[in-house]
Design a protein around this motif. Structure first.
Motif, mmCIF file in Angstrom:
data_model
loop_
_atom_site.group_PDB
_atom_site.id
_atom_site.type_symbol
_atom_site.label_atom_id
_atom_site.label_comp_id
_atom_site.label_asym_id
_atom_site.label_seq_id
_atom_site.Cartn_x
_atom_site.Cartn_y
_atom_site.Cartn_z
ATOM 1 N N PHE A 98 0.843 -1.187 0.000
ATOM 2 C CA PHE A 98 0.000 0.000 0.000
ATOM 3 C C PHE A 98 0.882 1.242 0.000
ATOM 4 O O PHE A 98 1.309 1.723 1.035
ATOM 5 C CB PHE A 98 -0.920 -0.016 1.224
ATOM 6 N N PRO A 100 1.503 5.233 -2.166
ATOM 7 C CA PRO A 100 0.600 6.292 -2.639
ATOM 8 C C PRO A 100 -0.127 5.953 -3.923
ATOM 9 O O PRO A 100 -1.311 6.255 -4.069
ATOM 10 C CB PRO A 100 1.551 7.471 -2.838
ATOM 11 N N THR A 103 -2.925 3.327 -3.232
ATOM 12 C CA THR A 103 -3.990 3.815 -2.358
ATOM 13 C C THR A 103 -4.864 4.847 -3.066
ATOM 14 O O THR A 103 -6.048 4.970 -2.759
ATOM 15 C CB THR A 103 -3.430 4.413 -1.056
ATOM 16 N N GLU A 104 -4.292 5.577 -4.016
ATOM 17 C CA GLU A 104 -5.132 6.479 -4.791
ATOM 18 C C GLU A 104 -6.127 5.690 -5.631
ATOM 19 O O GLU A 104 -7.304 6.037 -5.711
ATOM 20 C CB GLU A 104 -4.278 7.369 -5.702
ATOM 21 N N LEU A 106 -7.244 2.880 -4.883
ATOM 22 C CA LEU A 106 -8.170 2.330 -3.899
ATOM 23 C C LEU A 106 -9.283 3.332 -3.572
ATOM 24 O O LEU A 106 -10.458 2.967 -3.487
ATOM 25 C CB LEU A 106 -7.381 1.994 -2.634
ATOM 26 N N LYS A 107 -8.896 4.578 -3.409
ATOM 27 C CA LYS A 107 -9.910 5.600 -3.124
ATOM 28 C C LYS A 107 -10.920 5.672 -4.258
ATOM 29 O O LYS A 107 -12.134 5.726 -4.025
ATOM 30 C CB LYS A 107 -9.241 6.963 -2.948
ATOM 31 N N SER A 110 -13.102 2.632 -4.267
ATOM 32 C CA SER A 110 -14.002 2.625 -3.120
ATOM 33 C C SER A 110 -15.231 3.480 -3.383
ATOM 34 O O SER A 110 -16.351 3.113 -3.032
ATOM 35 C CB SER A 110 -13.255 3.144 -1.888
ATOM 36 N N LEU A 120 -15.431 -4.401 -0.955
ATOM 37 C CA LEU A 120 -14.076 -4.296 -1.469
ATOM 38 C C LEU A 120 -13.097 -4.900 -0.481
ATOM 39 O O LEU A 120 -13.179 -4.664 0.728
ATOM 40 C CB LEU A 120 -13.740 -2.820 -1.687
ATOM 41 N N ALA A 122 -8.962 -5.280 -0.177
ATOM 42 C CA ALA A 122 -7.646 -4.986 -0.736
ATOM 43 C C ALA A 122 -6.631 -5.896 -0.086
ATOM 44 O O ALA A 122 -6.589 -6.020 1.142
ATOM 45 C CB ALA A 122 -7.281 -3.522 -0.502
ATOM 46 N N ASN A 300 1.547 12.314 -10.113
ATOM 47 C CA ASN A 300 0.806 13.273 -9.288
ATOM 48 C C ASN A 300 0.096 12.597 -8.128
ATOM 49 O O ASN A 300 -1.103 12.758 -7.934
ATOM 50 C CB ASN A 300 -0.192 14.075 -10.138
ATOM 51 N N PRO A 302 -0.679 12.497 -4.149
ATOM 52 C CA PRO A 302 -0.845 13.631 -3.226
ATOM 53 C C PRO A 302 0.475 14.063 -2.591
ATOM 54 O O PRO A 302 0.714 15.252 -2.375
ATOM 55 C CB PRO A 302 -1.807 13.092 -2.175
ATOM 56 N N GLU A 303 1.330 13.095 -2.283
ATOM 57 C CA GLU A 303 2.600 13.407 -1.641
ATOM 58 C C GLU A 303 3.436 14.391 -2.452
ATOM 59 O O GLU A 303 4.273 15.107 -1.889
ATOM 60 C CB GLU A 303 3.403 12.117 -1.441
ATOM 61 N N ALA A 305 2.690 17.058 -3.753
ATOM 62 C CA ALA A 305 2.415 18.454 -3.411
ATOM 63 C C ALA A 305 2.888 18.787 -2.004
ATOM 64 O O ALA A 305 2.981 19.955 -1.633
ATOM 65 C CB ALA A 305 0.924 18.732 -3.530
ATOM 66 N N GLN A 319 -7.405 8.289 -9.210
ATOM 67 C CA GLN A 319 -8.671 7.863 -8.624
ATOM 68 C C GLN A 319 -9.648 7.445 -9.723
ATOM 69 O O GLN A 319 -10.376 6.471 -9.576
ATOM 70 C CB GLN A 319 -9.265 8.972 -7.757
#
Lengths: 372, 372
Positions: A98, A100, A103-104, A106-107, A110, A120, A122, A300, A302-303, A305, A319
DNA sequence: AACGATATCGATAACGATTGACACTGGCCG
DNA sequence: CGGCCAGTGTCAATCGTTATCGATATCGTT
């Protein structure tokens, strides 16, 4: 007095009351179907019928059994259920670890799964370091057939297809062949990134490529080379190294790159994590980003930024990719005829990790002060 | 010529060769233990012994069976295995849905699980909207006993404990009582946030509280009230609303708050998602953040840095919380004696969503131009 | 009153893996 | 040469659930 004070004081009498009944007292053991059957005075077969809403049970019995079920808090064991019925209404997302990127996805998945009737699950093989290839196959073998009705596999390199089991790959090894696939336009994105660095005046541009077994990594390197060639700039092969898409695996090659006597003025990293790693290495060597070195990433996450300076990168709609993968999987299971390859676009996101080269004369501060 | 060119061109003959053997041809069916047994010419019991490394199998037989296993790519069915043996070496992370908060925990847990011998399974009940309480209990009932050896439950409101099954709660309903718990210092963080707004000169400060059934939400509101009281500022109860910790659920109360004739000059949102939601609502009403409204959040999820303007917030070490939760769970299963409640500290992260009030005279631009 | 047609329910056999009990094979000793 | 033991391997029961099918109860019909 105040609504909120009310809430604070009113909640204890209700919720904890229920909680205190439940905690550690009511169901010390897992309640199984046979418990329900015994309590309701019927056989487990009948309970099963009630649970699955099948024909052949009297309305009164259904009522009574359901009463007992909710009273005892019975919930079917996923393991036993799937072992027997091969249908669980659970979809799997299989990842190596898992991080970044996954997990993106995954979001996105979800959000998409809501309303489909699926749940779901994972699963991480724990194989973060990529030490052993074939985690996808192993995870799939463990979960498919039992437990899950279908799977989304993130960055698989080896995949087998099975009968009656549906798999969607995100960013796979083989590119858009074989499996139903979601990916983004890696080639175009890499051209975008490289052209951006070129347009800033950079000519000695390094590249940290990704895992060589991933199609996306190869396409990104190919895009880099294409853009360089189109601009008439020769690629110095010493400036191209395998970064491996992970923070740790990128450190050594990044250090080598920046230790060269004529080090690059800019680096196009294969993904954001290796870009972040490059920035760390540069800082450790006393180099300033972007003053001494421009860095651009890819993904891109989130990390990107959150780091200092914020990373200029190529965005792929992670996503949305997760959501599309899930929707495709659901459609495949439902037997819907549709396109099984979706490629999403990439875009340049300019933040603060790149500067023109050679640097403009530093009159005052590089930030232009706009008149009122 | 160059290493990388070599890799690019050398990979196709090797990897795809292996892939083409596997894809869709070799194992159309799931390979089970009986297949291995038949191929190796032994019984399934013997295969089981080999797989589990138990005593009583000749070295030659072990060798042969293992050969067949790797040749056929056999992997035990998680469902069947757990059903019988009640031991899977898989730990579960149970969440209502995969949103930024829980995925950060997931990242931390994923890093921590490496080297423990466990694998990670994240399960989402799909109950994003929080429509039905008790998802934790249902998920737990479905997975515990079978499938997983222990679980980390994220923001549970009702939890029962079972025999021989270990559970760790992150940010639970009941606060640090009952279950082994990981949380952060929500009260201190809320005081921090409120004091920051107060120090900027704000007096009409609104609060979007969280889900009233979560202890963290109550503590954040309590911290808000405490800081206000300590500063001698009365709380206008019309400025305190339930935001519910989610983007959608925060929209209506945020709109109500900002529609008041004497709207607040600053809002302390219960978490980052509702803060982001508040900023969206403000923008939709033609209000500028931070010029017309200051907003501060809580959590410091990566998304908080991505919005415009970047959100000032209170950070709790989410990844570390996930890691601590996992470590605690592993220790509990191993029977290690240790503290079962860990509270991690919070800190203020200043970004750009807050401004002094009343605003300073706008001489030129709000950014002070530093002399060379 | 006797019959068959339904409706309702339960016994039973899987699903794939694990495990304790047990059967077989040699070799070795008395 | 029979018996015993250690070493191997198999049998069969079991986990919790579902699907099939047979058994029983109920009811209407003539």
């Amino acid at each position: 007095m105040s609504i909120v004070i009310d809430i604070v004081f009113e909640t204890p009498p209700t919720l904890p009351a229920a909680a205190s009944i439940i905690i550690g007292v009511a169901f010390p053991q897992r309640v199984k179907m046979s418990d329900v059957a015994r309590t309701a005075g019927v056989s487990v077969a009948t309970v099963s019928k009630v649970v699955n809403g099948r024909y052949g049970v009297a309305a009164a019995t259904v009522e009574r059994v359901q009463q007992v079920i909710s009273q005892l808090g019975y919930e079917a064991s996923l393991g036993a259920q799937s072992l027997r019925s091969h249908r669980t209404n659970v979809l799997g997302i299989l990842v190596a670890e898992f991080e970044p990127f996954s997990t993106e996805l995954l979001k996105g998945a979800s959000k998409e799964v809501a309303g489909t009737g699926y749940q779901l699950l994972a699963y991480s093989s724990g194989d973060g370091g990529g030490t052993s290839i074939g985690w996808e196959r192993r995870s799939l073998a463990r979960l498919s057939g039992t437990l899950i009705d279908g799977a989304v596999i993130v960055t698989p390199t080896v995949v087998e297809t099975k009968q009656d089991f549906h798999v969607v790959a995100v960013d796979p090894h083989t590119g858009p062949s074989g499996l139903p696939t979601i990916d983004s336009d890696n080639f175009a994105g890499a051209v975008l990134a490289t052209n951006y660095l070129l347009s800033l005046g950079h000519r000695r541009i390094g590249h940290l490529s990704g895992r060589p077994d991933l199609e996306s990594a190869r396409l990104r390197e190919a895009g880099f080379r294409k853009a360089m060639a189109d601009a008439g700039v020769a690629v110095d092969e010493r400036l191209v190294r395998v970064g491996g898409f992970r923070v740790e695996s990128a450190e050594a090659p990044a250090f080598e790159l920046l230790s060269l006597p004529d080090r690059p003025t800019a680096v196009f990293a294969g993904n954001d994590l290796s870009a972040i790693s490059t920035m760390d290495v540069a800082r450790g060597m006393g180099l300033s980003v972007p003053d001494d070195l421009s860095v651009i990433g890819f993904d891109n996450v989130p990390e990107s930024a959150l780091v200092n300076p914020p990373l200029t990168t190529i965005t792929q709609p992670l996503q949305r990719m997760g959501a599309e993968a899930l929707r495709l999987l659901v459609d495949l299971i439902a037997g819907v005829e549709r396109s099984t390859h979706i490629r999403l676009p990439t875009e340049l996101v300019v933040r603060s990790s790149c500067r023109p080269f050679p640097p403009p004369p530093r009159a005052s501060l590089p930030l232009t002060v706009r008149p009122t």
